[in-house]
Design an enzyme around this catalytic site. Structure first.
Site, PDB file in Angstrom:
ATOM      1  N   ASP A 123       3.029   6.874   5.284  1.00 33.25           N
ATOM      2  CA  ASP A 123       2.024   7.815   4.795  1.00 33.25           C
ATOM      3  C   ASP A 123       1.572   8.735   5.927  1.00 33.25           C
ATOM      4  O   ASP A 123       1.268   8.272   7.027  1.00 33.25           O
ATOM      5  CB  ASP A 123       0.826   7.030   4.243  1.00 33.25           C
ATOM      6  CG  ASP A 123      -0.184   7.910   3.542  1.00 33.25           C
ATOM      7  OD1 ASP A 123       0.238   8.846   2.831  1.00 33.25           O
ATOM      8  OD2 ASP A 123      -1.391   7.650   3.671  1.00 33.25           O
ATOM      9  N   HIS A 124       1.535  10.024   5.663  1.00 36.39           N
ATOM     10  CA  HIS A 124       1.070  11.020   6.633  1.00 36.39           C
ATOM     11  C   HIS A 124       1.811  10.893   7.974  1.00 36.39           C
ATOM     12  O   HIS A 124       1.182  10.877   9.043  1.00 36.39           O
ATOM     13  CB  HIS A 124      -0.441  10.903   6.859  1.00 36.39           C
ATOM     14  CG  HIS A 124      -1.256  11.392   5.706  1.00 36.39           C
ATOM     15  ND1 HIS A 124      -1.408  12.725   5.407  1.00 36.39           N
ATOM     16  CD2 HIS A 124      -1.951  10.714   4.755  1.00 36.39           C
ATOM     17  CE1 HIS A 124      -2.178  12.858   4.343  1.00 36.39           C
ATOM     18  NE2 HIS A 124      -2.510  11.650   3.917  1.00 36.39           N
ATOM     19  N   ASP A 160       3.849  14.911   7.028  1.00 33.35           N
ATOM     20  CA  ASP A 160       2.617  15.690   6.908  1.00 33.35           C
ATOM     21  C   ASP A 160       2.646  16.866   7.875  1.00 33.35           C
ATOM     22  O   ASP A 160       2.325  16.740   9.056  1.00 33.35           O
ATOM     23  CB  ASP A 160       1.411  14.800   7.189  1.00 33.35           C
ATOM     24  CG  ASP A 160       0.095  15.511   6.883  1.00 33.35           C
ATOM     25  OD1 ASP A 160       0.133  16.724   6.559  1.00 33.35           O
ATOM     26  OD2 ASP A 160      -0.959  14.867   6.961  1.00 33.35           O
ATOM     27  N   HIS A 189     -11.308  12.217   1.215  1.00 32.87           N
ATOM     28  CA  HIS A 189     -10.949  10.987   1.915  1.00 32.87           C
ATOM     29  C   HIS A 189     -12.210  10.159   2.145  1.00 32.87           C
ATOM     30  O   HIS A 189     -13.179  10.638   2.714  1.00 32.87           O
ATOM     31  CB  HIS A 189     -10.308  11.301   3.272  1.00 32.87           C
ATOM     32  CG  HIS A 189      -8.867  11.680   3.170  1.00 32.87           C
ATOM     33  ND1 HIS A 189      -8.303  12.704   3.899  1.00 32.87           N
ATOM     34  CD2 HIS A 189      -7.852  11.170   2.438  1.00 32.87           C
ATOM     35  CE1 HIS A 189      -7.020  12.803   3.616  1.00 32.87           C
ATOM     36  NE2 HIS A 189      -6.724  11.883   2.727  1.00 32.87           N
ATOM     37  N   HIS A 226      -3.955  11.954  -3.161  1.00 33.17           N
ATOM     38  CA  HIS A 226      -4.508  11.108  -2.105  1.00 33.17           C
ATOM     39  C   HIS A 226      -6.018  11.033  -2.314  1.00 33.17           C
ATOM     40  O   HIS A 226      -6.601  11.821  -3.043  1.00 33.17           O
ATOM     41  CB  HIS A 226      -4.196  11.704  -0.730  1.00 33.17           C
ATOM     42  CG  HIS A 226      -2.754  11.631  -0.360  1.00 33.17           C
ATOM     43  ND1 HIS A 226      -2.324  11.554   0.949  1.00 33.17           N
ATOM     44  CD2 HIS A 226      -1.623  11.603  -1.105  1.00 33.17           C
ATOM     45  CE1 HIS A 226      -1.001  11.493   0.985  1.00 33.17           C
ATOM     46  NE2 HIS A 226      -0.562  11.530  -0.262  1.00 33.17           N
ATOM     47  N   ALA A 233      -7.791   8.739  -3.879  1.00 33.61           N
ATOM     48  CA  ALA A 233      -8.070   8.470  -5.290  1.00 33.61           C
ATOM     49  C   ALA A 233      -9.202   7.474  -5.510  1.00 33.61           C
ATOM     50  O   ALA A 233      -9.582   7.226  -6.658  1.00 33.61           O
ATOM     51  CB  ALA A 233      -6.802   7.964  -5.982  1.00 33.61           C
ATOM     52  N   SER A 234      -9.734   6.883  -4.443  1.00 35.29           N
ATOM     53  CA  SER A 234     -10.900   6.017  -4.616  1.00 35.29           C
ATOM     54  C   SER A 234     -12.075   6.843  -5.129  1.00 35.29           C
ATOM     55  O   SER A 234     -12.293   7.974  -4.694  1.00 35.29           O
ATOM     56  CB  SER A 234     -11.270   5.353  -3.282  1.00 35.29           C
ATOM     57  OG  SER A 234     -10.295   4.418  -2.887  1.00 35.29           O
ATOM     58  N   ALA A 293      -4.827   5.089  -2.893  1.00 34.20           N
ATOM     59  CA  ALA A 293      -6.199   4.573  -2.834  1.00 34.20           C
ATOM     60  C   ALA A 293      -6.303   3.548  -1.720  1.00 34.20           C
ATOM     61  O   ALA A 293      -5.438   2.692  -1.574  1.00 34.20           O
ATOM     62  CB  ALA A 293      -6.600   3.955  -4.171  1.00 34.20           C
ATOM     63  N   ASP A 294      -7.367   3.629  -0.942  1.00 29.40           N
ATOM     64  CA  ASP A 294      -7.565   2.702   0.166  1.00 29.40           C
ATOM     65  C   ASP A 294      -9.019   2.255   0.269  1.00 29.40           C
ATOM     66  O   ASP A 294      -9.307   1.072   0.380  1.00 29.40           O
ATOM     67  CB  ASP A 294      -7.119   3.351   1.484  1.00 29.40           C
ATOM     68  CG  ASP A 294      -7.370   2.463   2.688  1.00 29.40           C
ATOM     69  OD1 ASP A 294      -6.958   1.284   2.655  1.00 29.40           O
ATOM     70  OD2 ASP A 294      -7.974   2.936   3.672  1.00 29.40           O
TER      71      ASP A 294
END
Length: 287
Positions: A82-83, A103, A176, A206, A208-209, A229-230
């Site tokens: 990711d990224h 990214d 974020h 990205h 998505a929380s 989601a993190d």
């Protein structure tokens, strides 16, 4: 089990009208939480080596940890970078990641196109799909003019056509990080529809929380088939850890185990939200 084919996971999601969740690992316990959640719910999953774990243990150690735990499971999983920077993407390809995100969103637009196109050429030579990002995603609580942050539709069309990427991460009002008490702006569903119509490829959200179920459902219908989601999952892990730690002198392992348990439940909740419960490869083949 070995890694699943990421293109198949996303294509199955597109055909089925659902989305696949992509979540970050931070240590052994959080990796186990994600893998066990995928097993228990028969859900496909992207296990993401992201921006938090890379400074902590590096791309190689994070990959080796994730691979070791995931291979012992029956989960339908993909290990995804990711990224990633240029060097990190090349390292990930050599290590055996089955999906990468390059990214270059911080670069000038034309340079982003040129570098992303080269990454796509390299990754595709190894059969690895590439995700990239256009637009800017602010941190929660940051005051922004959203029109300056949204992904531009015409730029998205050009970017996809000239780079050959497989999935596009877009900015449509997401942020974020999620902080309780700070309200989020509604996401721009029409912008998702416009970008989907212009590019024709699966889209990614990205940050998505914190999205409502109504927003998740609308985004899926508009063309989003991967949600990252993190924060919500980290909050669940932290709550479990602190609940044990607050009781007084406890073993660290006991606190970590409770964090893992709560993160499993939180991850399965995300999978329900995205509509991918019961959509693992075996179940999908039987459907």
């Amino acid at each position: 089990m070995k890694q699943a084919n990421p293109r198949s996971l996303i294509e199955n999601a597109r055909r089925g009208g659902y989305a696949v969740g992509a979540y970050n690992m931070h240590n052994e316990e959080t990796t186990e939480a994600l893998v066990w959640a995928a097993e228990r719910s028969n859900s496909p999953i992207f296990l993401q080596v992201g921006r938090a774990i890379i400074p902590h243990m590096g791309v190689r150690r994070a990959f080796e940890m994730t691979k070791r735990i995931a291979e012992k499971s029956n989960a339908d999983y993909v290990i995804h970078l990711d990224h990633g920077s240029w060097d990190e993407v090349l390292e990930a390809i050599k290590l055996g990641f089955s999906s990468v995100m390059y990214d270059g969103a911080h670069l000038p637009f034309e340079e982003n196109i040129a570098t992303t196109r080269k990454i796509v050429e390299i990754a595709h030579a190894f059969g690895i799909p590439v995700e990239a990002e256009l637009g800017k995603i602010p941190d929660v609580g940051q005051s922004v003019n959203w029109e300056d942050y949204y992904t531009d539709v015409e730029e998205a069309r050009r970017f996809v056509a000239e780079t050959g990427i497989d999935y596009l991460a877009i900015s449509v009002g997401i942020v974020h990080g999620v902080v309780p008490g700070i309200p989020l702006e509604p996401i721009n569903i029409q912008r998702i529809k416009d970008i989907k119509a212009a590019t024709g490829i699966p889209l990614v959200l990205h940050g998505a929380s914190g999205l409502t179920q109504q927003e998740v459902d609308a985004a899926r219908a508009a063309g989003v088939h991967k949600f990252n989601a993190d924060t919500d999952l980290r909050h669940a892990f932290r709550a479990g850890f602190e609940a044990v730690w607050a009781k007084g002198d406890r073993q660290l392992e006991e606190a970590m185990a409770e964090g893992r348990t709560r993160m499993i439940d939180a991850t399965i909740d995300k999978m329900k939200s995205y509509g991918c419960i019961g959509k693992s490869a075996l179940d999908a083949a039987a459907a």
